[in-house]
Write a protein that holds these residues in place. Structure first.
Motif, PDB file in Angstrom:
ATOM      1  N   VAL A   2      -5.531   5.374   0.780  1.00 21.39           N
ATOM      2  CA  VAL A   2      -5.017   6.739   0.686  1.00 21.39           C
ATOM      3  C   VAL A   2      -3.772   6.963   1.542  1.00 21.39           C
ATOM      4  O   VAL A   2      -3.045   7.936   1.345  1.00 21.39           O
ATOM      5  N   ASP A   3      -3.505   6.053   2.479  1.00 20.84           N
ATOM      6  CA  ASP A   3      -2.325   6.186   3.336  1.00 20.84           C
ATOM      7  C   ASP A   3      -1.181   5.282   2.900  1.00 20.84           C
ATOM      8  O   ASP A   3      -0.174   5.170   3.595  1.00 20.84           O
ATOM      9  N   GLY A   4      -1.357   4.630   1.736  1.00 26.01           N
ATOM     10  CA  GLY A   4      -0.285   3.800   1.219  1.00 26.01           C
ATOM     11  C   GLY A   4      -0.287   2.370   1.710  1.00 26.01           C
ATOM     12  O   GLY A   4       0.641   1.609   1.389  1.00 26.01           O
ATOM     13  N   ASN A   5      -1.287   1.962   2.460  1.00 20.03           N
ATOM     14  CA  ASN A   5      -1.367   0.585   2.933  1.00 20.03           C
ATOM     15  C   ASN A   5      -1.903  -0.313   1.822  1.00 20.03           C
ATOM     16  O   ASN A   5      -2.858   0.048   1.132  1.00 20.03           O
ATOM     17  N   ARG A   6      -1.308  -1.505   1.648  1.00 17.75           N
ATOM     18  CA  ARG A   6      -1.721  -2.443   0.602  1.00 17.75           C
ATOM     19  C   ARG A   6      -2.535  -3.578   1.201  1.00 17.75           C
ATOM     20  O   ARG A   6      -2.288  -4.038   2.307  1.00 17.75           O
ATOM     21  N   TYR A   7      -3.511  -4.044   0.403  1.00 17.98           N
ATOM     22  CA  TYR A   7      -4.384  -5.122   0.839  1.00 17.98           C
ATOM     23  C   TYR A   7      -4.547  -6.130  -0.290  1.00 17.98           C
ATOM     24  O   TYR A   7      -4.679  -5.747  -1.455  1.00 17.98           O
ATOM     25  N   LEU A   8      -4.545  -7.409   0.078  1.00 18.46           N
ATOM     26  CA  LEU A   8      -4.896  -8.451  -0.877  1.00 18.46           C
ATOM     27  C   LEU A   8      -6.401  -8.359  -1.106  1.00 18.46           C
ATOM     28  O   LEU A   8      -7.185  -8.506  -0.174  1.00 18.46           O
ATOM     29  N   ASP A   9      -6.798  -8.112  -2.335  1.00 17.20           N
ATOM     30  CA  ASP A   9      -8.206  -7.849  -2.633  1.00 17.20           C
ATOM     31  C   ASP A   9      -8.972  -9.159  -2.814  1.00 17.20           C
ATOM     32  O   ASP A   9      -8.883  -9.808  -3.854  1.00 17.20           O
ATOM     33  N   CYS A  10      -9.718  -9.527  -1.779  1.00  9.27           N
ATOM     34  CA  CYS A  10     -10.571 -10.714  -1.835  1.00  9.27           C
ATOM     35  C   CYS A  10     -12.040 -10.333  -1.917  1.00  9.27           C
ATOM     36  O   CYS A  10     -12.922 -11.139  -1.594  1.00  9.27           O
ATOM     37  N   ALA A  63      -6.712  -5.415   9.176  1.00  7.08           N
ATOM     38  CA  ALA A  63      -5.488  -5.158   9.933  1.00  7.08           C
ATOM     39  C   ALA A  63      -4.375  -6.116   9.536  1.00  7.08           C
ATOM     40  O   ALA A  63      -3.186  -5.840   9.778  1.00  7.08           O
ATOM     41  N   LYS A  64      -4.746  -7.229   8.918  1.00  6.14           N
ATOM     42  CA  LYS A  64      -3.768  -8.205   8.446  1.00  6.14           C
ATOM     43  C   LYS A  64      -3.450  -8.022   6.962  1.00  6.14           C
ATOM     44  O   LYS A  64      -2.709  -8.810   6.366  1.00  6.14           O
ATOM     45  N   GLY A  65      -4.035  -6.996   6.343  1.00  3.63           N
ATOM     46  CA  GLY A  65      -3.752  -6.730   4.939  1.00  3.63           C
ATOM     47  C   GLY A  65      -4.596  -7.503   3.957  1.00  3.63           C
ATOM     48  O   GLY A  65      -4.180  -7.732   2.821  1.00  3.63           O
ATOM     49  N   VAL A  66      -5.820  -7.893   4.375  1.00  5.29           N
ATOM     50  CA  VAL A  66      -6.723  -8.628   3.495  1.00  5.29           C
ATOM     51  C   VAL A  66      -8.067  -7.910   3.451  1.00  5.29           C
ATOM     52  O   VAL A  66      -8.662  -7.620   4.507  1.00  5.29           O
ATOM     53  N   LEU A  67      -8.555  -7.626   2.240  1.00  7.37           N
ATOM     54  CA  LEU A  67      -9.864  -7.001   2.063  1.00  7.37           C
ATOM     55  C   LEU A  67     -10.876  -8.071   1.683  1.00  7.37           C
ATOM     56  O   LEU A  67     -10.740  -8.737   0.660  1.00  7.37           O
ATOM     57  N   ALA A  68     -11.886  -8.247   2.533  1.00  2.30           N
ATOM     58  CA  ALA A  68     -12.965  -9.197   2.265  1.00  2.30           C
ATOM     59  C   ALA A  68     -14.262  -8.574   2.754  1.00  2.30           C
ATOM     60  O   ALA A  68     -14.259  -7.574   3.458  1.00  2.30           O
ATOM     61  N   LYS A  69     -15.386  -9.182   2.378  1.00  4.70           N
ATOM     62  CA  LYS A  69     -16.686  -8.633   2.752  1.00  4.70           C
ATOM     63  C   LYS A  69     -17.587  -9.744   3.261  1.00  4.70           C
ATOM     64  O   LYS A  69     -17.485 -10.892   2.849  1.00  4.70           O
ATOM     65  N   ASP A  70     -18.464  -9.365   4.162  1.00  5.92           N
ATOM     66  CA  ASP A  70     -19.407 -10.309   4.756  1.00  5.92           C
ATOM     67  C   ASP A  70     -20.741 -10.268   4.037  1.00  5.92           C
ATOM     68  O   ASP A  70     -21.037  -9.336   3.286  1.00  5.92           O
ATOM     69  N   THR A  71     -21.559 -11.274   4.274  1.00  6.99           N
ATOM     70  CA  THR A  71     -22.930 -11.276   3.795  1.00  6.99           C
ATOM     71  C   THR A  71     -23.821 -11.921   4.842  1.00  6.99           C
ATOM     72  O   THR A  71     -23.445 -12.920   5.457  1.00  6.99           O
ATOM     73  N   ALA A  95     -13.297 -13.747  -2.536  1.00 14.18           N
ATOM     74  CA  ALA A  95     -13.379 -13.774  -3.998  1.00 14.18           C
ATOM     75  C   ALA A  95     -12.153 -13.100  -4.602  1.00 14.18           C
ATOM     76  O   ALA A  95     -12.252 -12.060  -5.254  1.00 14.18           O
ATOM     77  N   PRO A  96     -10.970 -13.666  -4.399  1.00 14.85           N
ATOM     78  CA  PRO A  96      -9.772 -13.061  -4.998  1.00 14.85           C
ATOM     79  C   PRO A  96      -9.788 -13.165  -6.510  1.00 14.85           C
ATOM     80  O   PRO A  96     -10.546 -13.959  -7.086  1.00 14.85           O
TER      81      PRO A  96
END
Length: 412
Positions: free
Chosen positions: A43-51, A367-375, A383-384
């Motif tokens: 919502v603030d315009g920040n982009r993330y590589l969706d992993c 903070a580095k622009g990468v979206l990932a999730k833990d398990t 999982a890009p």
């Protein structure tokens, strides 16, 4: 992320969701508003590589042009009919999907959990109608560490205390054996066993890849004992691992294949159980159904998905990028990473507890622009989208390396 790092715009949405929805998830403090290709924007315009890709539901990325066009065209004509009538396009979808899987019939549902439930029902009906077992005798064997969904029946197959606590009594007729242990499976199968269900690679458990040849051993054993083999390809299917279905990489043919998530092109929920008539043919009118299962809109998008996969280009891309991603991550083993597993561009990275939890790493990656999730607190899942390129893989590896190195040095 701490509360001080969350913008007012994001906090407003987070507070509203937490106020008005049940707390069955613990999301990262990130509010997304748009997505394009392999990227998402907050919502603030920040982009993330969706992993994360919606736990592999957006395997083709966001806003895949062909799928959007097909959806718009179909919505302008007909979206929902129910299976009470025939609708144009359903047959094309079934033909395209069964050809990809090497089978001759499909049964359409909506979600992965719904399709897995359907496969279990079919197996038990097959046990009575074909195998000749008495009513209520059909036993199904699953694997420890599995994840097939969160319905009452499917958690009856689970050994995860978080998924099962307080939800009993559970559905009877299930037993579990260790994953990747053919001897344990052999000992568990008896005359009343109708099916073995497993994920070719266990996703929720941490991208657990069995030994080469294990799936072939399961196929040989189940065929020998007249037991169905059900492959839950909800996460591994639709190209995620570098082949259209993971079982194809092992050169086997399961009796039933369950697919979902990416089958909807990242647009809408679509799932299916795929098999041959000797198994799926046990169903008769009225014995199973779904109001939305196999609707014209889902069929149109699903057909487009199958057409893209039939080219093999995206699967090949995943295969080519696999060693780049894997070797880059394996370089961190011994310096904050304890293990790396995966197939295609789907990776599980175990984090050394000395440097923190997997969720800590995921927060740092934001903070580095990468979206990932833990398990399970230990594993970071990467999982890009299959459309990812070498440039984005390099960016992911730089970000991951910087995060791990910073935590390793801080813990030294």
């Amino acid at each position: 992320m701490t509360a001080s790092e969350i913008s007012p715009n994001a906090q407003l949405e987070i507070d509203k969701v937490n106020r008005y929805t049940a707390h069955n998830y613990a999301p990262l403090d990130l509010v997304l508003t748009s997505g394009e290709g392999v990227w998402v924007t907050d919502v603030d315009g920040n982009r993330y590589l969706d992993c994360l890709t919606a736990y592999s539901a957006a395997t083709f990325g966001h806003g895949y042009g062909k799928f959007i066009d097909v959806m718009r065209d179909q919505m302008s004509k007909l979206s929902l009919t129910s299976r009470a009538v025939y609708a144009e396009g359903i047959g094309d979808f079934a033909e395209a999907l069964t050809k990809l899987a090497g089978k001759d019939m499909a049964l359409f549902m909506n979600t992965g959990a719904e399709a897995n439930e359907t496969a279990l029902k079919i197996a038990r009906k097959w046990g009575v109608r074909v195998k000749g077992l008495p009513q209520g005798a059909g036993k199904i064997i699953g694997m420890e560490g599995n994840f097939h969904g969160r319905t009452t029946t499917l958690i009856s197959l689970s050994d995860d205390p978080v998924a099962t606590a307080d939800y009993g009594p559970f559905t009877p007729g299930f037993s579990l054996v260790p994953f990747n242990d053919i001897d344990a499976l052999r000992d568990a199968i008896d005359d009343e066993t109708v099916a073995v269900i497993l994920e070719p690679i266990q996703g929720e458990a941490g991208i657990i890849v069995p030994d080469a040849g294990y799936l072939k051993q399961v196929r040989e054993l189940t065929a020998e004992r007249n037991v169905l083999m059900i492959c839950d390809e909800v996460q591994t299917g639709m190209g995620r691992t570098g082949t259209t279905f993971r079982f194809q990489a092992e050169g086997i043919e399961p009796d039933l294949i369950v697919t979902a998530k990416a089958l909807g092109g990242g647009i809408l929920p679509v799932s299916a159980v795929i098999g041959n008539e000797d198994v799926l043919g046990v169903l008769e009118p009225g014995t199973h159904g779904s109001t939305f299962g196999g609707n014209p809109l889902a069929a149109a998008v699903g057909t487009a998905v199958c057409e893209e996969l039939a080219t093999g280009k995206l699967q090949e891309n995943c295969q080519q990028l696999h060693p780049v991603l894997r070797e880059g991550l394996e370089a961190l083993i011994g310096r904050g990473v304890t293990a790396v597993r995966g197939a295609g561009v789907w990776m599980g990275v175990d984090i050394d507890p000395k440097i923190g939890t997997a969720k800590d790493v995921c927060v740092d990656l934001l903070a580095k622009g990468v979206l990932a999730k833990d398990t399970h607190g230990v594993t970071v899942r990467l999982a890009p989208a299959m459309i990812i390129g070498r440039e984005e893989i390099d960016m992911l590896l730089r970000a991951f390396t910087e995060v791990i190195n910073a935590r390793w040095e801080a813990a030294a």
